[in-house]
Structure formats: structure tokens, C-alpha cells
Design an enzyme around this catalytic site. Structure first.
Site, PDB file in Angstrom:
ATOM      1  N   LYS A 114       0.834  -1.212   0.000  1.00 42.11           N
ATOM      2  CA  LYS A 114       0.000   0.000   0.000  1.00 42.11           C
ATOM      3  C   LYS A 114       0.865   1.257   0.000  1.00 42.11           C
ATOM      4  O   LYS A 114       0.513   2.250  -0.617  1.00 42.11           O
ATOM      5  CB  LYS A 114      -0.980  -0.012   1.173  1.00 42.11           C
ATOM      6  CG  LYS A 114      -2.022  -1.096   0.979  1.00 42.11           C
ATOM      7  CD  LYS A 114      -3.335  -0.852   1.682  1.00 42.11           C
ATOM      8  CE  LYS A 114      -4.363  -1.835   1.115  1.00 42.11           C
ATOM      9  NZ  LYS A 114      -5.482  -2.128   1.933  1.00 42.11           N
ATOM     10  N   LYS A 197      -4.472 -10.009  -6.965  1.00 41.74           N
ATOM     11  CA  LYS A 197      -5.749 -10.536  -6.467  1.00 41.74           C
ATOM     12  C   LYS A 197      -6.910  -9.625  -6.879  1.00 41.74           C
ATOM     13  O   LYS A 197      -6.731  -8.419  -7.057  1.00 41.74           O
ATOM     14  CB  LYS A 197      -5.703 -10.714  -4.949  1.00 41.74           C
ATOM     15  CG  LYS A 197      -5.710  -9.425  -4.167  1.00 41.74           C
ATOM     16  CD  LYS A 197      -6.137  -9.640  -2.719  1.00 41.74           C
ATOM     17  CE  LYS A 197      -6.475  -8.281  -2.122  1.00 41.74           C
ATOM     18  NZ  LYS A 197      -7.079  -8.283  -0.838  1.00 41.74           N
ATOM     19  N   LYS A 200     -11.404  -5.065  -4.136  1.00 44.50           N
ATOM     20  CA  LYS A 200     -12.530  -4.144  -4.191  1.00 44.50           C
ATOM     21  C   LYS A 200     -12.095  -2.689  -4.214  1.00 44.50           C
ATOM     22  O   LYS A 200     -12.878  -1.822  -4.509  1.00 44.50           O
ATOM     23  CB  LYS A 200     -13.502  -4.408  -3.047  1.00 44.50           C
ATOM     24  CG  LYS A 200     -12.995  -4.134  -1.659  1.00 44.50           C
ATOM     25  CD  LYS A 200     -14.190  -4.195  -0.718  1.00 44.50           C
ATOM     26  CE  LYS A 200     -13.969  -5.099   0.452  1.00 44.50           C
ATOM     27  NZ  LYS A 200     -12.944  -4.596   1.366  1.00 44.50           N
TER      28      LYS A 200
HETATM   29  P1  ATP Z   1      -8.892  -4.324  -0.383  1.00 45.27           P
HETATM   30  O1  ATP Z   1      -8.982  -4.965  -1.718  1.00 45.27           O
HETATM   31  O2  ATP Z   1      -9.572  -3.029  -0.251  1.00 45.27           O
HETATM   32  O3  ATP Z   1      -7.544  -4.391   0.262  1.00 45.27           O
HETATM   33  P2  ATP Z   1      -9.925  -6.702   0.662  1.00 45.27           P
HETATM   34  O4  ATP Z   1     -11.148  -7.111  -0.059  1.00 45.27           O
HETATM   35  O5  ATP Z   1      -8.672  -7.436   0.483  1.00 45.27           O
HETATM   36  O6  ATP Z   1      -9.795  -5.154   0.520  1.00 45.27           O
HETATM   37  P3  ATP Z   1     -11.296  -7.104   3.131  1.00 45.27           P
HETATM   38  O7  ATP Z   1     -12.570  -6.575   2.727  1.00 45.27           O
HETATM   39  O8  ATP Z   1     -10.980  -6.755   4.504  1.00 45.27           O
HETATM   40  O9  ATP Z   1     -10.094  -6.713   2.229  1.00 45.27           O
HETATM   41  O10 ATP Z   1     -11.282  -8.660   2.953  1.00 45.27           O
HETATM   42  C1  ATP Z   1     -12.258  -9.398   3.526  1.00 45.27           C
HETATM   43  C2  ATP Z   1     -11.965 -10.832   3.360  1.00 45.27           C
HETATM   44  O11 ATP Z   1     -12.002 -11.189   1.970  1.00 45.27           O
HETATM   45  C3  ATP Z   1     -10.576 -11.231   3.882  1.00 45.27           C
HETATM   46  O12 ATP Z   1     -10.700 -12.438   4.587  1.00 45.27           O
HETATM   47  C4  ATP Z   1      -9.786 -11.405   2.630  1.00 45.27           C
HETATM   48  O13 ATP Z   1      -8.752 -12.339   2.823  1.00 45.27           O
HETATM   49  C5  ATP Z   1     -10.832 -11.916   1.640  1.00 45.27           C
HETATM   50  N1  ATP Z   1     -10.465 -11.607   0.259  1.00 45.27           N
HETATM   51  C6  ATP Z   1     -10.279 -10.381  -0.266  1.00 45.27           C
HETATM   52  N2  ATP Z   1      -9.948 -10.452  -1.569  1.00 45.27           N
HETATM   53  C7  ATP Z   1      -9.922 -11.778  -1.877  1.00 45.27           C
HETATM   54  C8  ATP Z   1      -9.648 -12.514  -3.075  1.00 45.27           C
HETATM   55  N3  ATP Z   1      -9.321 -11.903  -4.200  1.00 45.27           N
HETATM   56  N4  ATP Z   1      -9.720 -13.855  -3.035  1.00 45.27           N
HETATM   57  C9  ATP Z   1     -10.059 -14.493  -1.886  1.00 45.27           C
HETATM   58  N5  ATP Z   1     -10.323 -13.862  -0.724  1.00 45.27           N
HETATM   59  C10 ATP Z   1     -10.266 -12.523  -0.706  1.00 45.27           C
END
Ligand code: ATP
Ligand code: LTN
Length: 334
Positions: A114, A197, A200
Site C-alpha cells: 500500500k 488478487k 474491491k
Molecule cells: P482491499 O482490496 O480493499 O484491500 P480486501 O477485499 O482485500 O480489501 P477485506 O474486505 O478486509 O479486504 O477482505 C475481507 C476478506 O475477503 C478477507 O478475509 C480477505 O482475505 C478476503 N479476500 C479479499 N480479496 C480476496 C480474493 N481476491 N480472493 C479471496 N479472498 C479474498
């Protein structure tokens, strides 16, 4: 009572990655672990480690809670709440900062990534201490398991280290939690770039299917997902990462092993496979969206969040009071 704890940041529009890696897993655990108590929260304090627009953040927090319920979170089994409504999270976060070293936080890969992206816009102190707040969110409730996607593994490792250090210093107090990472779907990749990955908070949304996408959008995104020119139906994460990612999505939503998906589509082109995958995802998400729309404007959501908040507060208050006594805070009463 054994417990399971997890959370999701309301920092953007939820994606299929969140759904497969975290939400679906959590919902399944409710039936796989009938003797456990489940705590699940919307991590709004985590969202504000980067700039957020106030009204939008509030809307997204509500959205995330509604999506959890739409996905099958059962309020009879799961204590669902907003993190910021239980003040003790921030309080325990501070207490744990006093048992965490700067060097440990500097090693967090999510922080380092980040920092690279946000160099010009400024890095908040809270972005740096974020994993300590996450540790507090977790060990507050003494869970045995923390279901998360692959990207959170390092944060859970740190949580364990902090808990063990505290216990060594002050005597057994926190349960040392274990991560629960799904065998398939722990890291759903971007549909346009298989090296990153699905996220969002990404600027461009072509590579991410959101939980709000309509049928046409889903079909378009899956059709244009990057695969390869080998034309071989194989689950090969290294050499055919784009295809392997789609097979993973198919297998989790279709409740099949990746090998079974490969066998089913042997001899068919990628195009047929993608069309069928699109139908599968559309069916899953349209059912989810229907339930979401029923919940979002109903009073049920506030009832669930009020009761979740009250239960979480009671547990958290007692835990933090005991923690402060252990450390030596508070008065000697004469
Ligand atoms: P950002 O993309 O904003 O960093 P994020 O989606 O990674 O956000 P969170 O919303 O806190 O972060 O994630 C919530 C859950 O979703 C966590 O357990 C994370 O590991 C899971 N997650 C997020 N992205 C993925 C992905 N691409 N594949 C599988 N699991 C995911
Ligand atoms: N940091 C996590 C979200 C999160 C979380 C937690 C997950 C905050 N607190 C406690 C599990 C348990 C993320 O960015 N995915």
C-alpha cells in the site's frame, strides 16, 4: 465456548473474491461447526485508515452487513456488529500496540504494497498500526479459528505472536487463534491480470466481478477474462493462471473439485466453459442480490446489528477490563 471470529472492511464494493474467500467460507462454517459461537463484524475502523467519504462509508457499512445476511449468516448463530460500535476494539488496539514492535509492522507485506501505491497521497499512522487493531479485533473474543483469505495469513501470524508475547509476560490470558484458509478460492485473481488478487479497492473494475453486477456485466467480464492460447483444459496455476482462476471460481460455486470441472469440460473450448461459468455465477449472484434487496431496507438489519452490538460490547468490556488489570492500569482502592 469455542469461538470463530472474522471481519470485512467496508472500503469498496464487495467482490466475488470476498464472497468466495471469506463470506461463503464463514457461512459454511456455521453448519460445519455447530458447537461454536460466531462473531462477525464490519471493520469500519479499518476502512478509515485510508481516506473515505463519510456518507459513502456509512452506506457501505450497512451494505456489507446486509450482504452477510443475504449470503446466509444466521443471526441466531452469529453475533453480527459494526466494529466502531464496540469501543473496546480501539482500546485493546492501543494496549496491544504496547506489546508490538515497529520492526514487526514494517515487515507486513500488505502495508509495504500500500505504501508503494499511495506514496504521494500520504500514509496515515493508522495504516501502519492496522495489523495491531486487527489483532485486537480477534483476540478480544478468544477465538479458536479466524476464517480469512490468503492475503490475511501474515496478519494472523502477527496476531498469534502478539497473543503469545502478552501471555508470556502477563500469564495466560488470550487464546492463540489459528487462521482457516480455504483449500480452493483463498485467492481469487483479477480477471484481467492473473498476477494480482481481485480487489474491491481497485480503480478499474474490469477485472473484478462485484456482488452487485447484473447478468450482462457478469457475462461480459467472464467472456473477456484473460486466459491463454494453449487451448488445453487443465488446472495449472503456474502455466495457465487465468484459466485456473476461472476453474477455481467454477469449482467453489458449483461445489466441485477443480479436477472434476476439468473432466467435465475436456474436449470443449474455453468459450463453452466461460458461458457455463457465467450462468453459474449469474444464478448465484442474482439469488444473493434478491435477498440483499429484501434485507437492506427492512428493519431486520438494525435489529440484528443492535443485538450483535450489545452482545459484543458485554464480552469486550469484561475482556478489556481484565486486560488492563493484568497490565497494571487502574487504581488501588483503599
Ligand atoms: P482491499 O482490496 O480493499 O484491500 P480486501 O477485499 O482485500 O480489501 P477485506 O474486505 O478486509 O479486504 O477482505 C475481507 C476478506 O475477503 C478477507 O478475509 C480477505 O482475505 C478476503 N479476500 C479479499 N480479496 C480476496 C480474493 N481476491 N480472493 C479471496 N479472498 C479474498
Ligand atoms: N484486515 C482484514 C479485515 C479485518 C479482519 C479482522 C479479518 C479486520 N479485522 C479480524 C479477520 C479478523 C482485511 O483487510 N481483509
Amino acid at each position: 465456548m469455542k469461538r470463530v471470529v472474522s471481519g470485512i472492511k467496508p472500503s469498496g464494493t464487495l467482490t466475488l473474491g470476498n464472497y468466495i474467500g471469506a463470506i461463503k467460507q464463514f457461512v459454511n462454517l456455521q453448519s460445519v461447526l455447530p458447537d461454536y459461537e460466531f462473531y462477525l463484524f464490519v471493520a469500519d475502523l479499518h476502512a478509515i485508515t485510508v481516506p473515505q467519504e463519510a456518507a459513502l462509508l456509512r452506506k457501505r457499512s450497512r451494505d456489507v452487513a446486509a450482504m452477510y445476511l443475504a449470503a446466509g449468516i444466521d443471526p441466531q448463530k452469529t453475533v453480527l456488529f459494526l466494529q466502531s460500535e464496540v469501543k473496546e476494539h480501539a482500546e485493546l488496539g492501543y494496549l496491544l500496540q504496547c506489546s508490538t514492535y515497529v520492526g514487526e509492522l514494517e515487515r507486513m507485506t500488505q502495508y509495504k504494497d500500500k505504501v508503494k501505491v499511495k506514496k504521494e497521497s500520504g500514509i496515515t499512522a493508522a495504516l501502519f498500526t492496522y495489523p495491531v487493531l486487527m489483532a485486537a479485533d480477534i483476540i478480544m473474543y478468544d477465538p479458536e479459528f479466524v476464517p480469512v483469505g490468503d492475503d490475511q495469513k501474515q496478519h494472523i501470524e502477527l496476531t498469534r505472536d502478539i497473543a503469545i508475547r502478552f501471555n508470556n509476560k502477563y500469564g495466560d490470558f488470550f487464546t492463540v487463534p489459528k487462521p482457516l484458509i480455504p483449500t480452493y478460492g483463498a485467492r481469487i485473481m483479477d480477471l484481467q491480470d492473473s498476477t494480482k488478487k481481485m480487489s474491491k479497492s481497485d480503480e478499474s473494475d474490469k477485472g473484478a466481478i462485484t456482488l452487485y453486477d447484473d447478468s450482462d456485466t457478469i457475462r461480459r467480464k467472464i467472456r473477456s477474462a484473460v486466459t491463454d492460447s494453449l487451448g488445453l483444459m487443465k488446472y495449472d496455476l503456474e502455466n495457465q493462471p487465468g484459466l485456473a482462476n476461472l476453474i477455481t471460481i467454477y469449482s467453489v460455486i458449483g461445489n466441485m473439485k477443480p479436477d472434476e470441472v476439468v473432466a467435465k469440460y475436456q474436449g470443449h473450448g474455453y468459450a463453452q466453459f466461460k458461458e457455463d461459468l457465467a450462468i453459474l455465477v449469474i444464478d448465484e449472484l442474482s439469488a444473493l442480490q434478491n435477498r440483499y434487496h429484501e434485507i437492506i431496507d427492512s428493519g431486520i438489519l438494525d435489529d440484528v446489528l443492535d443485538s450483535g452490538r450489545d452482545i459484543a460490547r458485554e464480552y469486550a468490556y469484561k475482556k478489556v477490563e481484565k486486560c488492563k488489570r493484568k497490565i497494571g492500569l487502574g487504581r488501588i482502592k483503599k
